[in-house]
Design a protein around this motif. Structure first.
Motif, PDB file in Angstrom:
ATOM      1  N   ASN A   1       4.913  -1.309  -1.210  1.00  0.00           N
ATOM      2  CA  ASN A   1       5.004  -0.623   0.315  1.00  0.00           C
ATOM      3  C   ASN A   1       5.148  -1.875   1.206  1.00  0.00           C
ATOM      4  O   ASN A   1       6.220  -1.132   2.361  1.00  0.00           O
ATOM      5  CB  ASN A   1       3.947   0.199   0.232  1.00  0.00           C
ATOM      6  CG  ASN A   1       3.847   0.743   1.996  1.00  0.00           C
ATOM      7  OD1 ASN A   1       4.723   1.187   2.437  1.00  0.00           O
ATOM      8  ND2 ASN A   1       2.970   0.702   2.367  1.00  0.00           N
ATOM      9  N   ILE A   2       4.184  -2.839   1.148  1.00  0.00           N
ATOM     10  CA  ILE A   2       4.195  -4.351   1.988  1.00  0.00           C
ATOM     11  C   ILE A   2       6.001  -4.737   1.633  1.00  0.00           C
ATOM     12  O   ILE A   2       6.176  -4.999   2.945  1.00  0.00           O
ATOM     13  CB  ILE A   2       3.237  -4.981   1.262  1.00  0.00           C
ATOM     14  CG1 ILE A   2       2.173  -4.614   1.703  1.00  0.00           C
ATOM     15  CG2 ILE A   2       3.560  -6.194   2.660  1.00  0.00           C
ATOM     16  CD1 ILE A   2       0.713  -5.387   1.076  1.00  0.00           C
ATOM     17  N   LEU A   3       6.214  -4.886   0.813  1.00  0.00           N
ATOM     18  CA  LEU A   3       7.331  -5.189   0.849  1.00  0.00           C
ATOM     19  C   LEU A   3       9.033  -4.512   1.145  1.00  0.00           C
ATOM     20  O   LEU A   3       8.995  -4.729   1.712  1.00  0.00           O
ATOM     21  CB  LEU A   3       8.520  -5.782  -0.763  1.00  0.00           C
ATOM     22  CG  LEU A   3       7.106  -6.686  -1.457  1.00  0.00           C
ATOM     23  CD1 LEU A   3       7.794  -6.751  -2.661  1.00  0.00           C
ATOM     24  CD2 LEU A   3       7.179  -8.280  -0.413  1.00  0.00           C
TER      25      LEU A   3
ATOM     26  N   MET B   1       1.793 -10.793  10.182  1.00  0.00           N
ATOM     27  CA  MET B   1       1.139 -10.230   9.564  1.00  0.00           C
ATOM     28  C   MET B   1       0.200  -9.113  10.612  1.00  0.00           C
ATOM     29  O   MET B   1       0.183  -7.690   9.231  1.00  0.00           O
ATOM     30  CB  MET B   1       0.714 -10.978   9.062  1.00  0.00           C
ATOM     31  CG  MET B   1       0.330 -11.870   7.559  1.00  0.00           C
ATOM     32  SD  MET B   1       1.330 -11.696   6.756  1.00  0.00           S
ATOM     33  CE  MET B   1       0.033 -11.511   5.435  1.00  0.00           C
ATOM     34  N   GLN B   2      -0.105  -8.921  11.847  1.00  0.00           N
ATOM     35  CA  GLN B   2      -0.321  -7.826  12.162  1.00  0.00           C
ATOM     36  C   GLN B   2       0.767  -6.437  12.013  1.00  0.00           C
ATOM     37  O   GLN B   2       0.539  -5.293  11.829  1.00  0.00           O
ATOM     38  CB  GLN B   2      -0.457  -8.170  13.678  1.00  0.00           C
ATOM     39  CG  GLN B   2      -1.384  -7.063  14.606  1.00  0.00           C
ATOM     40  CD  GLN B   2      -2.900  -5.937  13.981  1.00  0.00           C
ATOM     41  OE1 GLN B   2      -3.576  -7.267  13.057  1.00  0.00           O
ATOM     42  NE2 GLN B   2      -2.721  -5.443  13.466  1.00  0.00           N
ATOM     43  N   ASP B   3       2.060  -7.160  12.729  1.00  0.00           N
ATOM     44  CA  ASP B   3       3.083  -6.234  12.758  1.00  0.00           C
ATOM     45  C   ASP B   3       3.086  -5.316  11.198  1.00  0.00           C
ATOM     46  O   ASP B   3       3.285  -4.122  11.065  1.00  0.00           O
ATOM     47  CB  ASP B   3       4.526  -6.480  12.689  1.00  0.00           C
ATOM     48  CG  ASP B   3       4.625  -7.171  14.081  1.00  0.00           C
ATOM     49  OD1 ASP B   3       4.427  -6.778  15.041  1.00  0.00           O
ATOM     50  OD2 ASP B   3       5.453  -7.829  14.370  1.00  0.00           O
ATOM     51  N   ILE B   4       3.251  -6.178  10.091  1.00  0.00           N
ATOM     52  CA  ILE B   4       2.773  -5.349   8.714  1.00  0.00           C
ATOM     53  C   ILE B   4       2.378  -4.397   8.139  1.00  0.00           C
ATOM     54  O   ILE B   4       1.606  -3.441   7.599  1.00  0.00           O
ATOM     55  CB  ILE B   4       3.642  -6.953   7.267  1.00  0.00           C
ATOM     56  CG1 ILE B   4       4.405  -6.902   7.953  1.00  0.00           C
ATOM     57  CG2 ILE B   4       2.844  -6.484   6.427  1.00  0.00           C
ATOM     58  CD1 ILE B   4       5.162  -8.411   7.170  1.00  0.00           C
ATOM     59  N   CYS B   5       0.677  -5.340   8.728  1.00  0.00           N
ATOM     60  CA  CYS B   5      -0.182  -4.243   8.870  1.00  0.00           C
ATOM     61  C   CYS B   5      -0.699  -2.770   9.195  1.00  0.00           C
ATOM     62  O   CYS B   5      -0.722  -1.921   8.818  1.00  0.00           O
ATOM     63  CB  CYS B   5      -1.696  -4.385   9.435  1.00  0.00           C
ATOM     64  SG  CYS B   5      -2.414  -6.735   8.579  1.00  0.00           S
TER      65      CYS B   5
ATOM     66  N   THR C   1       2.303  -0.525   7.513  1.00  0.00           N
ATOM     67  CA  THR C   1       1.475  -0.383   6.094  1.00  0.00           C
ATOM     68  C   THR C   1       0.177   0.355   5.916  1.00  0.00           C
ATOM     69  O   THR C   1       0.101   1.132   5.120  1.00  0.00           O
ATOM     70  CB  THR C   1       1.299  -1.165   5.025  1.00  0.00           C
ATOM     71  OG1 THR C   1       0.424  -2.274   5.550  1.00  0.00           O
ATOM     72  CG2 THR C   1       3.020  -2.455   5.117  1.00  0.00           C
ATOM     73  N   GLY C   2      -0.403   0.746   7.354  1.00  0.00           N
ATOM     74  CA  GLY C   2      -1.122   1.517   7.455  1.00  0.00           C
ATOM     75  C   GLY C   2      -2.899   0.368   6.679  1.00  0.00           C
ATOM     76  O   GLY C   2      -3.563   1.030   7.192  1.00  0.00           O
ATOM     77  N   LEU C   3      -2.559  -0.929   6.531  1.00  0.00           N
ATOM     78  CA  LEU C   3      -3.312  -1.405   5.374  1.00  0.00           C
ATOM     79  C   LEU C   3      -4.107  -2.170   6.832  1.00  0.00           C
ATOM     80  O   LEU C   3      -4.029  -2.729   7.803  1.00  0.00           O
ATOM     81  CB  LEU C   3      -2.458  -2.857   5.049  1.00  0.00           C
ATOM     82  CG  LEU C   3      -1.620  -2.329   3.399  1.00  0.00           C
ATOM     83  CD1 LEU C   3      -1.421  -3.262   2.263  1.00  0.00           C
ATOM     84  CD2 LEU C   3      -3.523  -1.471   2.008  1.00  0.00           C
TER      85      LEU C   3
END
Length: 97
Positions: free
Chosen positions: A11-13, A30-34, A37-39
């Motif tokens: 999901n991250i990828l 990394m915040q954009d990816i968080c 992804t909802g992580l």
């Protein structure tokens, strides 16, 4: 790693690939990816330490897929020219996406 961990990494990828394509590598945090992804930050950092590490994982994944496709084409005795044309077309399509 557990199957849940594998799903999280995939999901991250997937999300990072879309973000990199939309914003460009240097603009993605990394915040954009968080957010995508909802992580939590801790959840994301459990899997990857930086956007560079995520980008490298995406490239490695693409290389594995390309190699597998090449091996299938060779086994099917596809002509080398056809393999090259198909490979180049797929890369152009990815670049345009």
């Amino acid at each position: 790693m557990s199957s849940k961990g594998d799903r999280s990494r995939e999901n991250i990828l997937r999300v990072a690939r879309l973000l990199f394509a939309a914003k460009g590598f240097s603009a993605v945090t990394m915040q954009d990816i968080c957010h995508g992804t909802g992580l939590s930050r801790g959840g994301l950092y459990r899997h990857y330490g930086s956007t560079s590490e995520i980008f490298a994982a995406i490239i490695q994944q693409e290389q594995r897929l390309a190699r597998a496709a090449l091996e299938r084409a060779v086994e099917a005795k596809v002509k080398p020219r056809q393999i090259l044309v198909a490979f180049l077309r797929s890369r152009v399509e990815q670049l345009l996406d």
